[in-house]
Design a protein around this motif. Structure first.
Motif, short mmCIF file in Angstrom:
data_model
loop_
_atom_site.label_atom_id
_atom_site.label_comp_id
_atom_site.label_asym_id
_atom_site.label_seq_id
_atom_site.Cartn_x
_atom_site.Cartn_y
_atom_site.Cartn_z
N SER A 137 48.08 87.51 100.63
CA SER A 137 48.95 87.39 101.81
C SER A 137 49.25 88.73 102.44
O SER A 137 50.38 89.02 102.80
N THR A 138 48.25 89.57 102.58
CA THR A 138 48.50 90.86 103.22
C THR A 138 48.17 90.81 104.71
O THR A 138 48.71 91.57 105.47
N GLU A 139 47.29 89.89 105.09
CA GLU A 139 46.90 89.82 106.50
C GLU A 139 46.97 88.37 106.98
O GLU A 139 46.86 87.46 106.15
N ASP A 180 45.61 84.81 105.67
CA ASP A 180 46.44 83.62 105.84
C ASP A 180 46.35 83.16 107.29
O ASP A 180 46.21 83.97 108.19
N HIS A 201 59.05 90.38 113.03
CA HIS A 201 59.11 91.83 112.89
C HIS A 201 60.54 92.34 112.81
O HIS A 201 60.75 93.54 112.76
N ARG A 219 56.66 84.49 105.45
CA ARG A 219 55.88 85.48 106.18
C ARG A 219 54.50 85.58 105.54
O ARG A 219 54.31 85.11 104.42
N SER A 222 50.63 91.44 107.58
CA SER A 222 50.48 91.96 108.94
C SER A 222 49.52 91.08 109.73
O SER A 222 48.45 90.70 109.25
N GLN A 224 46.83 90.08 112.36
CA GLN A 224 45.68 90.80 112.89
C GLN A 224 45.32 90.34 114.30
O GLN A 224 44.98 91.15 115.14
N ARG A 357 41.55 96.32 111.56
CA ARG A 357 42.16 95.84 112.80
C ARG A 357 41.19 96.07 113.94
O ARG A 357 40.34 96.94 113.85
N ARG B 135 52.54 82.83 93.35
CA ARG B 135 53.57 82.29 94.24
C ARG B 135 54.68 81.69 93.40
O ARG B 135 54.63 80.52 93.03
N VAL B 393 59.04 95.48 108.30
CA VAL B 393 59.52 95.05 109.62
C VAL B 393 59.31 96.16 110.64
O VAL B 393 59.00 97.30 110.29
N GLY B 394 59.50 95.82 111.89
CA GLY B 394 59.30 96.78 112.97
C GLY B 394 57.85 96.76 113.44
O GLY B 394 57.00 96.14 112.81
N ASN B 494 41.13 101.97 109.76
CA ASN B 494 41.95 101.06 110.54
C ASN B 494 42.34 99.80 109.79
O ASN B 494 42.97 98.91 110.35
N ILE B 543 52.24 92.57 97.78
CA ILE B 543 51.82 93.90 98.18
C ILE B 543 51.79 93.93 99.70
O ILE B 543 51.62 92.89 100.33
#
Lengths: 633, 609
Positions: A137-139, A180, A201, A219, A222, A224, A357, B135, B393-394, B494, B543
């Motif tokens: 679940s990083t992206e 995800d 965010h 969530r 991040s 993409q 990205r 999970r 966040v942000g 990237n 992570i």
């Protein structure tokens, strides 16, 4: 300053050339710039699009989407639900459907404190996350649909919700997902999407306390990329790919190309700015067709208002586009939900392949058709030429000023000169300062206007537009009544400052929103170049030069644009009906601009009021000032 | 040979626990009376709390004369979310002292690993390689908590030359497990005070300077890690449960984790002798939704049935947790289990079907299957007592924030230790730490903070929090994104940079959704009917992937770099030519005289130049 005030400076060949040919030079630069830009739509001056990012592997997978039957069932059920609740989103039904697919499903509540009155609006989004088996679940990738109730004035999106659910059902059974997938169904169009993104965010993009986004429970790392679907019919004739985002931001060209290529692969007719590609043999006709498409993009981008839910993603570094499907009109093939499902599958699977990205290809471009592009390297030089005229004009005016002061003060002593210069400078500084303060004051004025308007029982849009109109009238009258007498030097210096400020501002805007800068430059540059500070020996017709500047007041300009737009939208109206419609539309446009800046952080209103208005004021002062002759000994 | 917990030990254990409780009461009284001393006592309190549960109270014994033993076990557990959890555990016990053992000769214990341990003076070693995320909300607690990516921590016998030993140890482990553990160094290692305590027998108290912890969240786990892992087993993958470990099947799961844990445990109640315990585990979570039917079997999960037990194994068993059968789902196990255990643990009753492979081995291929009689309905999953989420966040590449949310679903307050592991390239601002719970600010009982240093050490932030009952506590901190040197970007610049998981340690008062082994147990069987005063969990959060400001590593960028280099190279000689002065040297008539004169006047010439 040292370089410019060098006494030998006037003797250089370049300077002499500039002084002599200044008018012609400015005119040539302007005309060349405009012609160059116009000719960019000519096929020989732009390029075919291509894929820059290899990892996308577009269209290399065998499509497996087969849930078209499921989509049909979802659609029938949804239509029944929508009949039951014509004004609301069928939350329980959506939640139940996602839960049956064994996905993580959440709801998100948001509140909008309408900034110009004491009203509150609430909304609720439903989203669901498919956890990718291949990652932690990083992206994530987003697939979103704006929900439109049966009573909505917009075209329905029910088929795309059915497609979203069917696609979720299909995805759940696959085990190759490395990112995800978040399925989002938003309420209240862009507001829901904006609130969801702000909550994701945890930040506020507009003014504090306007949009209360709250927090999300689930969530997925991040985000993409995002695909927004707006299918208006179960069988579609064409797909329109919408790219323009908030403040004119655009998604990466690779994503746009990907969508185009996938549509082409499925044999779906694709359009850009609702204009299908036409391929006439005559190059001039082709140029005209592509030029109209390009100008359509420029006019949409210049407003800075997103054309769809994809527009609010760009700020967060998320590449997003909207696929809008229209029912078939006229001839041509028809595509079923099966084909659209396969397009969505190809898109999401390509995005799933991404290792990094989106960073290759272009973020700044103009599209004259679906498969050709004009990159930033091509469209910047024409604009630079148009703006260069302003700098040259400023330079030559400055040099002339130097010459005249040299002639006049040749014999007087240095102390006296310094004193008079100081006086002129303080005067100029004051003029520049008050105009800019007025600009900033106008920025925060709407709240005050509505506050006063409520006391007189005026509607929000009436009080805001009335307030702005009064402010404008005060500006016109004020500048005409007070302190109109200025020396030629003061007026010229003010003119130089205004020229430089306008040019710098246009260049800065062009870096963010090219289209806005282009439109502003094309309109303002000729007017700015023709201004001549009065010396006292001009003809009576000199005052006619004020007239274009009245029209160029930002408020007047906005009203003019609305008038043109209204004329094209309602061509068969009588003059009175047209005028009424026009006034109504102008008021709404102004209020929308202000609300957009407060909720989404759209900076069109801020830039207009904080930078364009003060610059206009300085020009106006220069144009309307009456000369006083220097008392010479 | 049998492995059992001494009945005596249990008494000892409970007495220790009672003693600890007594201490706690006293401490708590003092805490109330003396607010000033609060922090100091609270620290002791937490340590006592964790020590009483982990401590040096594990006893395992080998009753026969042979001084080593090997056990293999497999636990299969259908999870309420429609997943199937498979946990392999291979335990090797060797009655010898870890400090004095030379690891020159071994029977069942892998010599390769032994040598690494002996050489680096390691007391305890824990390595895990994990793909995917456990999970907690949906799956409850696992038998073993591991963070995504690679995670390694070790206790050393003493803290002499510890950084060198640590570097060398991780390099050796990198070779042994074919993982990128060689990227572990001082700049990404921590020595947390509270989160980790020695889990085995300790002859003398060890402080955290003997501990090193590091995580490599970017690590991708695959076949090349599994093969060397299997080679550490006495039967390799030729016989026994290890034959089920086919990489094609086990890497097709939603979560898989490979772990190696070595610790010394007491052999007898008095702890006069110690035993080295090597626990090799593989945890897998299968998704039954991706296939057409919800039925599962050993053959379907692993692609092969089980032929026989490992001949060297003392214990070879397959357990199936059938607690949920006939409540949330209905299935039938084929073949019928010869024995069904009922395990009562911390208020939780579990029914466990036991298959002894040793006794079944004559009957040909062994296969356990669950055949569903009706389709499963996915209900609302009841989340466990304590779980956490973490996210960034942000937006933009300049600054952002980090939020960790701790959910306490218990009806009493829970004490937790929160370890935030923040890499050096993400500088955090301590003054922006905010811990809020239900709108109120929460003060940590203890806070440890060591600021990071660029390229030298990570940010270490550890806190002890008391979570109010049935609450969500939120920890947030603001951070910057550092602009790195251009060589420090990976080839896929990237893609972003990873931040390791936060670790939340707590002693749960209830064993709901809890499956882990007790601290004094070595095999899965020791977790049955193992009620204790507290159940230790060490949750790992997600992570995180963050985008640092990245230069444009494209062709124009390279051209600019190259052009700049060329200009710099050209500049040197040009500068030299234009700024250096030509000086005439005196002619050398008499060599000796001129030499002396030269020597004498050298300082002068230097000055002129």
């Amino acid at each position: 300053m040292g370089l410019l005030t060098d006494p030998r400076a006037g003797n250089g060949a370049v300077i002499k050339f500039v002084m002599k040919w200044e008018k012609l030079l400015c005119l040539t630069l302007y005309v060349t710039g405009v012609i160059w830009f116009v000719s960019l739509a000519y096929p020989d001056f732009n390029d075919n699009t291509y894929f820059s990012e290899n990892a996308l592997l577009p269209g290399l997978v065998t499509n497996e989407f087969n849930e078209d039957g499921g989509a049909k069932r979802f659609h029938d059920e949804l239509l029944a639900e929508m009949k039951k609740y014509p004004d609301d989103m069928p939350y329980p039904w959506l939640l139940a459907k996602f839960r049956q697919l064994n996905l993580d499903v959440y709801t998100h509540n948001f509140t909008l404190n309408y900034p110009l009155s004491q009203q509150k609006f609430t909304g609720q989004n439903v989203y669901s996350i498919l956890r990718a088996p291949r990652s932690a679940s990083t992206e994530a990738i987003i697939l979103s649909v704006p929900y439109r109730s049966a009573s909505s004035i917009h075209l329905t999106t029910a088929p795309s919700i059915a497609l979203l659910l069917a696609f979720a059902k299909f995805c759940r059974k696959q085990n190759y997902w490395a990112k995800d997938i978040i399925f989002v169904v938003t309420e209240h169009e862009q507001l829901g999407m904006q609130a969801w993104l702000e909550a994701y965010h945890r930040c506020t993009c507009g003014q504090d306390g306007v949009l209360i986004a709250g927090d999300l429970v689930g969530r997925a790392g991040s985000i993409q990329a995002a695909i927004n679907l707006e299918m208006h019919s179960f069988k579609i004739g064409s797909i329109d790919i919408k790219v323009e985002g908030l403040n004119g931001q655009l998604p990466n060209l690779d994503l746009v190309n990907l969508a185009n290529k996938m549509c082409a692969k499925e044999g779906i007719r694709r359009t850009f700015q609702r204009r299908a590609d036409s391929n006439p043999k005559d190059k001039i006709r082709k140029w005209w067709y592509q030029f109209v498409t390009m100008m359509s993009m420029v006019s949409t981008q210049a407003t800075g208002v997103p054309t769809g839910n994809h527009g609010v993603f760009h700020r967060f570094g998320i590449e997003a586009i909207t696929l809008e499907g229209f029912a078939k009109s006229g001839s041509g093939t028809e595509s079923t939900i099966y084909n659209i499902g396969r397009v969505v599958e190809s898109l999401i699977r390509s995005l799933n392949n991404l290792l990094e990205r989106f960073h290759q290809s272009f973020f700044f471009y103009l599209l004259p058709s679906t498969d050709r592009y004009i990159s930033i390297g091509l469209y910047m030089p024409p604009l630079a030429l148009i703006i260069a005229g302003l700098f040259i004009k400023a330079f030559s005016v400055w040099l002339k000023l130097q010459e005249s002061t040299e002639k006049k003060d040749g014999e007087s002593d240095a102390v006296k000169q310094a004193k008079s210069e100081e006086l002129v400078l303080s005067h100029i500084a004051w003029e520049v300062l008050w105009t800019h303060i007025l600009g900033v004051a106008t920025l925060s004025a709407p709240r005050l206007f509505t506050y006063i308007g409520i006391k007189f029982h005026l509607a929000t849009e009436n009080s805001v537009s009335l307030g702005l109109l009064l402010l404008t009238i005060v500006m016109f009258i004020g500048t005409l009544c007070f302190e109109r007498y200025r020396t030629y030097e003061t007026a010229s210096l003010l003119y130089v400052i205004a020229l430089i400020e306008l040019a710098t501002m246009l260049l800065c805007i062009s870096m963010h929103n090219f289209s806005l800068a282009l439109v502003a430059a094309v309109v303002y540059v000729p007017a700015a170049l023709t201004v001549i500070p009065k010396k006292g020996n001009e003809s009576r017709f000199h005052n006619l030069r004020c007239i274009p500047w009245i029209l160029l007041h930002p408020l007047c300009l906005a009203c003019t644009v609305v008038a043109v737009y209204t004329h094209f939208t309602f061509p068969d109206y009588t003059i009175i009906a047209f005028a009424l419609k026009w006034i109504q539309a102008s008021k709404q446009a102004i209020v929308f601009g202000i609300i957009d800046s407060m909720v989404y952080g759209n900076w069109l209103y801020s830039v207009t009021v904080c930078v364009l208005l003060p610059t206009w004021l300085i020009f106006w002062i220069v144009v309307t000032s009456k000369p006083i002759l220097r008392i010479s000994k | 040979m049998r492995i059992a917990v001494y009945p005596k030990c249990e008494k000892f254990l409970t007495s220790i626990c009672e003693w600890a409780k007594g201490c706690l009461k006293v401490i708590q009284l003092q805490l109330q009376s003396c607010a000033k001393m609060r922090t100091a006592f609270a620290m002791y309190f937490i340590q006592a709390l964790i020590l009483s549960a982990i401590g040096d109270v594990g006893f395992v014994s080998c009753t026969s004369d042979v001084d080593d033993a090997f056990n293999e076990e497999l636990m299969l557990k259908p999870l309420p979310s429609g997943h199937v959890y498979a946990h392999f555990q291979f335990t090797t016990l060797w009655r010898t002292d870890i400090e004095t053992e030379t690891f020159q000769h071994s029977r069942l214990f892998p010599r390769g690993l032994g040598e690494i341990i002996g050489r680096h003076n390691v007391r305890e070693l824990h390595v895990s390689l994990t793909e995917g995320l456990w999970r907690y909300e949906k799956w409850g607690y696992p038998l073993q908590d591991t963070g995504s990516g690679a995670e390694v921590y070790a206790w050393f016998n003493d803290d002499r030359r510890i950084d060198e030993n640590w570097k060398s140890l991780t390099n050796a482990l990198a070779g042994l497990l074919c993982a990128s553990l060689n990227f572990v160094d001082v700049s990404n290692s921590l020595s947390p005070d509270f989160t980790f305590r020695p889990s085995g027998a300790i002859p003398r108290p060890l402080n955290s300077s003997c501990l090193r912890y590091s995580s490599l969240p970017r690590e991708i786990v695959c076949t090349e890690n599994l093969t060397p892992f299997k080679k550490l087993l006495p039967c390799d993958s030729k016989k026994g449960l290890a034959t089920l470990l086919n990489s094609a099947y086990i890497h097709n799961t939603n979560y898989h984790s490979i772990a190696v844990d070595v610790r010394p445990v007491c052999t007898n109640a008095a702890c006069t002798q110690t035993t080295i315990e090597l626990r090799q585990t593989i945890s897998l979570v299968y998704d039954t939704m991706t296939t057409d039917s919800q039925d599962w079997s050993v053959r379907k999960l692993f692609g092969i049935g089980l032929r026989s037990a490992c001949p060297l194994a003392t214990l070879s068993r397959v357990y199936v947790d059938v607690t949920d059968n006939e409540t949330s789902e209905t299935y039938r196990l084929v073949p019928e289990p010869p024995e069904t255990l009922i395990s009562l643990r911390g208020g939780q009753e579990n029914r466990i079907a036991v298959y002894d492979i040793k006794s079944l081995s004559n009957a040909g291929m062994f296969n356990v299957a669950a055949v569903h009689s009706k389709a499963k309905i996915y209900g609302v999953e009841i989340p466990p007592v304590l779980f956490a989420n973490r996210y960034v966040v942000g937006y933009g590449q300049e600054r952002g924030g980090l939020v960790t949310k701790l959910h306490n679903n218990y009806w009493k307050p829970l004490d937790v230790v929160l370890l935030e592991n923040i890499p050096w390239y993400i500088p955090v601002y301590t003054h922006t730490i905010r811990i809020t719970c239900q709108g109120k600010l929460l003060k940590p009982l203890i806070k440890r903070y060591v600021p990071g240093r660029e390229r030298e050490r990570p940010y270490y932030l550890e806190m002890v929090l008391r979570l109010p009952p049935r609450s969500v506590t939120e920890f947030s901190i603001e951070l910057d994104y550092l602009f790195l040197k251009w060589q420090e970007y990976p080839p896929d610049a990237n893609h972003g940079f990873y931040m390791g998981p936060a670790i939340i340690t707590s002693l749960l008062p209830t064993a709901r959704n809890y499956t882990a082994l007790p601290q004094d147990g070595s095999t899965i069987s020791s977790s049955f009917n193992a009620s204790r005063d507290g159940y230790l969990v060490q949750l790992r959060t997600e992570i995180l992937l963050v985008s640092l400001p990245t230069p444009d590593f494209s062709m124009p960028y390279n051209v600019i770099c190259l052009a700049c280099t060329a200009v710099a190279l050209a500049f040197g000689p040009l500068h030299n030519i234009t700024t250096k002065r030509l000086v005439l040297k005196p002619s050398k008539k008499n060599k000796l005289v001129s030499y002396i004169r030269e020597k004498l006047s050298k300082t002068k010439v230097d000055k002129i130049e």
